[in-house]
Design a protein around this motif. Structure first.
Motif, PDB file in Angstrom:
ATOM      1  N   ILE A   9       0.543  -1.392   0.026  1.00 54.91           N
ATOM      2  CA  ILE A   9       0.196  -0.127   0.154  1.00 54.91           C
ATOM      3  C   ILE A   9       1.119   1.052  -0.180  1.00 54.91           C
ATOM      4  O   ILE A   9       1.429   1.520   0.524  1.00 54.91           O
ATOM      5  N   ALA A  10       0.387   1.983  -1.240  1.00 56.53           N
ATOM      6  CA  ALA A  10       1.809   3.367  -0.932  1.00 56.53           C
ATOM      7  C   ALA A  10       0.664   4.162  -0.530  1.00 56.53           C
ATOM      8  O   ALA A  10      -0.707   4.185  -0.968  1.00 56.53           O
ATOM      9  N   VAL A  11       1.168   5.922  -0.829  1.00 57.29           N
ATOM     10  CA  VAL A  11       0.527   6.489  -0.754  1.00 57.29           C
ATOM     11  C   VAL A  11       0.768   7.550  -1.448  1.00 57.29           C
ATOM     12  O   VAL A  11       2.115   8.314  -1.177  1.00 57.29           O
ATOM     13  N   ALA A  12       0.340   8.741  -2.693  1.00 58.21           N
ATOM     14  CA  ALA A  12       0.653  10.049  -2.813  1.00 58.21           C
ATOM     15  C   ALA A  12      -0.124  11.213  -2.640  1.00 58.21           C
ATOM     16  O   ALA A  12      -1.152  10.624  -2.442  1.00 58.21           O
ATOM     17  N   ALA A  13       0.225  12.472  -2.962  1.00 53.82           N
ATOM     18  CA  ALA A  13       0.561  13.150  -2.544  1.00 53.82           C
ATOM     19  C   ALA A  13      -0.089  14.492  -3.766  1.00 53.82           C
ATOM     20  O   ALA A  13       0.972  14.716  -3.838  1.00 53.82           O
ATOM     21  N   SER A  14      -1.253  15.763  -3.253  1.00 54.77           N
ATOM     22  CA  SER A  14      -1.662  16.760  -4.029  1.00 54.77           C
ATOM     23  C   SER A  14      -1.841  17.542  -3.386  1.00 54.77           C
ATOM     24  O   SER A  14      -3.184  17.428  -2.704  1.00 54.77           O
TER      25      SER A  14
END
Length: 293
Positions: free
Chosen positions: A221-226
């Motif tokens: 499980i990965a997390v990206a941000a904006s």
């Protein structure tokens, strides 16, 4: 029964009243123009009992296989299920069903998928902001090689997409997704996986995209941000990398925040896992290294 006794992928927990309902990818039973699937319920997240939900096919619904990853939401007086299915001769997609109760009879709001019929899609889910519903889905790596995550605006009744959507992320650009092999329409293919997208907005207004892929650590499980909902997302961290994935987030009746997902990713050994999840400095963190239940 305990979580360790439940065999299910893609666990989705819906708190209603004083009861937690857990849906997941489980084997169903066909009964005429309907299919029955197990659903589990609990008052404390520790001890669970089995009930069932029914998918009603009587109004022209034609999908006949897969039935993956049911995400269920309460919206405007109804319970809506987003369920990935396949119909023979067509591309896999996610359909929307509606019911009056969490364990009721779910009827399709349309005989067609909510995802584009000309794309191989899966794991579509709902995100609502300021009363506006959005569709978030994975454009499958089996078809495009580099799996993509797409965001579209939905109609208020969740029966159709209002735009073509925008690609907000892709697996290869993340830098952590590793190429795997598979078969698509009888041909061997390889590519980078995007599974189970989920958007979480932090207290500070940052948008976090949780998604699953295959990293150096296996299914993860990965997390990206904006800074904006449909803006450019950048990789931030690997949230969980111990052969587990397809996450969702829910709150307990006591106000605690949890993440749920299945592990391992190897049939038929998958089990639901729950971990405490905290937010700090516009980012999410799993608080404990052992499952709580």
């Amino acid at each position: 029964m305990r979580l360790s006794e439940i065999n299910a992928r893609d666990p989705f927990v819906l708190p209603v009243g004083d009861t937690y309902y857990m849906y997941g990818t489980v084997k169903g039973t066909r009964r005429g123009e309907a299919m029955e699937f197990p659903v589990y319920y609990s008052s404390d997240l520790k001890e669970w009992e089995a009930s069932k939900i029914t998918l009603d096919f009587s109004n022209g619904f034609r999908a006949d296989s897969d039935f993956w990853a049911p995400d269920v939401f309460f919206l405007r007086g109804k319970y809506y299920m987003f369920l990935t299915c396949s119909e023979k001769g067509k591309k896999r997609g996610t359909y929307v069903f509606a019911a009056k109760t969490p364990t009721g009879i779910f009827k399709p709001v349309s005989p067609d998928p909510i995802t584009p019929g000309d794309r191989q899609c899966l794991d579509a889910t709902l995100y609502v902001e300021d009363g506006v519903p959005y569709l978030l889905y994975a454009w499958e790596w089996l078809e495009v090689g580099n799996g993509k995550i797409v965001l579209s605006r939905l109609s208020d009744d969740l029966t159709k997409r209002l735009d073509d959507g925008v690609i907000i992320y892709d697996a290869y650009s993340s830098g952590i997704s590793r190429e795997i092999s598979g078969t698509y329409r009888g041909e061997k293919v390889s590519g980078y996986v995007t599974d189970a997208p989920l958007i979480y907005k932090t207290k500070g207004g940052k948008y976090l995209l949780l998604w699953s892929t295959f990293s150096d650590n296996g299914y993860s499980i990965a997390v990206a941000a904006s800074d904006s909902l449909s803006g450019k997302y950048r990789h931030e961290k690997l949230l969980y990398g111990r052969d587990g994935g397809h996450a969702m987030i829910f709150h307990t009746f006591g106000g605690e925040q949890f993440i749920s997902f299945h592990s391992p990713n190897s049939p038929p050994e998958e089990r639901p896992f729950f971990y405490a999840l905290s937010e700090w400095d516009n980012m999410l963190k799993i608080e404990n290294k052992e499952e709580l239940f």
